[in-house]
Design a protein around this motif. Structure first.
Motif, PDB file in Angstrom:
ATOM      1  N   MET A   8       1.012  -1.321  -0.094  1.00  0.00           N
ATOM      2  CA  MET A   8      -0.178  -0.054   0.070  1.00  0.00           C
ATOM      3  C   MET A   8       1.095   1.257  -0.078  1.00  0.00           C
ATOM      4  SD  MET A   8      -3.280  -1.144   2.596  1.00  0.00           S
ATOM      5  CE  MET A   8      -3.783   0.494   2.597  1.00  0.00           C
ATOM      6  N   THR A   9       2.113   1.132   0.799  1.00  0.00           N
ATOM      7  CA  THR A   9       2.909   2.311   0.946  1.00  0.00           C
ATOM      8  C   THR A   9       3.336   2.576  -0.586  1.00  0.00           C
ATOM      9  OG1 THR A   9       3.226   2.061   3.040  1.00  0.00           O
ATOM     10  CG2 THR A   9       4.947   3.318   1.974  1.00  0.00           C
ATOM     11  N   ALA A  10       3.887   1.535  -1.257  1.00  0.00           N
ATOM     12  CA  ALA A  10       4.752   1.712  -2.409  1.00  0.00           C
ATOM     13  C   ALA A  10       3.563   2.141  -3.435  1.00  0.00           C
ATOM     14  CB  ALA A  10       5.080   0.257  -2.989  1.00  0.00           C
ATOM     15  N   GLU A  11       2.300   1.945  -3.601  1.00  0.00           N
ATOM     16  CA  GLU A  11       1.170   2.139  -4.251  1.00  0.00           C
ATOM     17  C   GLU A  11       1.047   3.648  -4.068  1.00  0.00           C
ATOM     18  OE1 GLU A  11      -1.082   2.580  -7.283  1.00  0.00           O
ATOM     19  OE2 GLU A  11      -0.026   0.817  -6.993  1.00  0.00           O
ATOM     20  N   LYS A  81      12.452   6.499  -1.923  1.00  0.00           N
ATOM     21  CA  LYS A  81      11.506   5.748  -0.769  1.00  0.00           C
ATOM     22  C   LYS A  81      10.949   4.696  -1.540  1.00  0.00           C
ATOM     23  CE  LYS A  81      10.628   9.572   2.171  1.00  0.00           C
ATOM     24  NZ  LYS A  81       9.583  10.428   2.598  1.00  0.00           N
ATOM     25  N   LEU A  82      10.686   4.754  -2.814  1.00  0.00           N
ATOM     26  CA  LEU A  82       9.955   3.487  -3.514  1.00  0.00           C
ATOM     27  C   LEU A  82      10.857   2.524  -3.881  1.00  0.00           C
ATOM     28  CD1 LEU A  82       7.422   2.456  -4.760  1.00  0.00           C
ATOM     29  CD2 LEU A  82       8.028   3.632  -6.831  1.00  0.00           C
ATOM     30  N   ARG A  83      12.014   2.821  -4.218  1.00  0.00           N
ATOM     31  CA  ARG A  83      13.191   1.790  -4.407  1.00  0.00           C
ATOM     32  C   ARG A  83      13.589   1.318  -3.241  1.00  0.00           C
ATOM     33  NH1 ARG A  83      14.893   5.731  -8.210  1.00  0.00           N
ATOM     34  NH2 ARG A  83      16.289   6.701  -6.758  1.00  0.00           N
ATOM     35  N   ALA A  84      13.922   1.868  -1.992  1.00  0.00           N
ATOM     36  CA  ALA A  84      14.142   1.270  -0.611  1.00  0.00           C
ATOM     37  C   ALA A  84      12.908   0.406  -0.159  1.00  0.00           C
ATOM     38  CB  ALA A  84      14.241   2.181   0.131  1.00  0.00           C
ATOM     39  N   ALA A  85      11.787   0.782  -0.621  1.00  0.00           N
ATOM     40  CA  ALA A  85      10.595  -0.093  -0.143  1.00  0.00           C
ATOM     41  C   ALA A  85      10.564  -1.538  -0.834  1.00  0.00           C
ATOM     42  CB  ALA A  85       9.100   0.353  -0.306  1.00  0.00           C
ATOM     43  N   ARG A  86      11.205  -1.432  -1.874  1.00  0.00           N
ATOM     44  CA  ARG A  86      11.127  -2.697  -2.660  1.00  0.00           C
ATOM     45  C   ARG A  86      11.897  -3.773  -2.137  1.00  0.00           C
ATOM     46  NH1 ARG A  86      11.354  -0.279  -8.733  1.00  0.00           N
ATOM     47  NH2 ARG A  86       9.509   0.440  -8.605  1.00  0.00           N
TER      48      ARG A  86
END
Length: 86
Positions: A8-11, A81-86
């Protein structure tokens, strides 16, 4: 459950990036319009732009460019942040 919240955070990050892309594109379009209007009153033009109007337009263009820079930096931060969330 943690994976679902990460997705959800990534989305949400992806959506915010898309929103910023749209906002940046609109500001760039407006900036291009303002730059084009500035060029309409050239040396051969019968009308002349008052100095105050020209200053206002130039200030608006500079402010618009500054906003684009801030939004671009914010977008880059969200991408990190998105790259780190993966």
């Amino acid at each position: 459950m943690a994976v679902m919240s990460e997705e959800m955070t990534a989305e949400q990050l992806r959506q915010r990036i898309a929103d910023l892309d749209a906002e940046i594109a609109e500001l760039r379009r407006l900036d291009g319009d303002a730059q084009a209007r500035r060029g309409e009153d050239g040396a051969q033009s019968e009308g002349s732009v008052e100095n105050e109007e020209l200053a206002t337009e130039l200030t608006g263009i500079a402010e618009n460019e500054a906003v684009i820079d801030v939004l671009t930096q914010r977008r880059e931060s969200l991408e990190e942040k998105l790259r780190a969330a993966r």
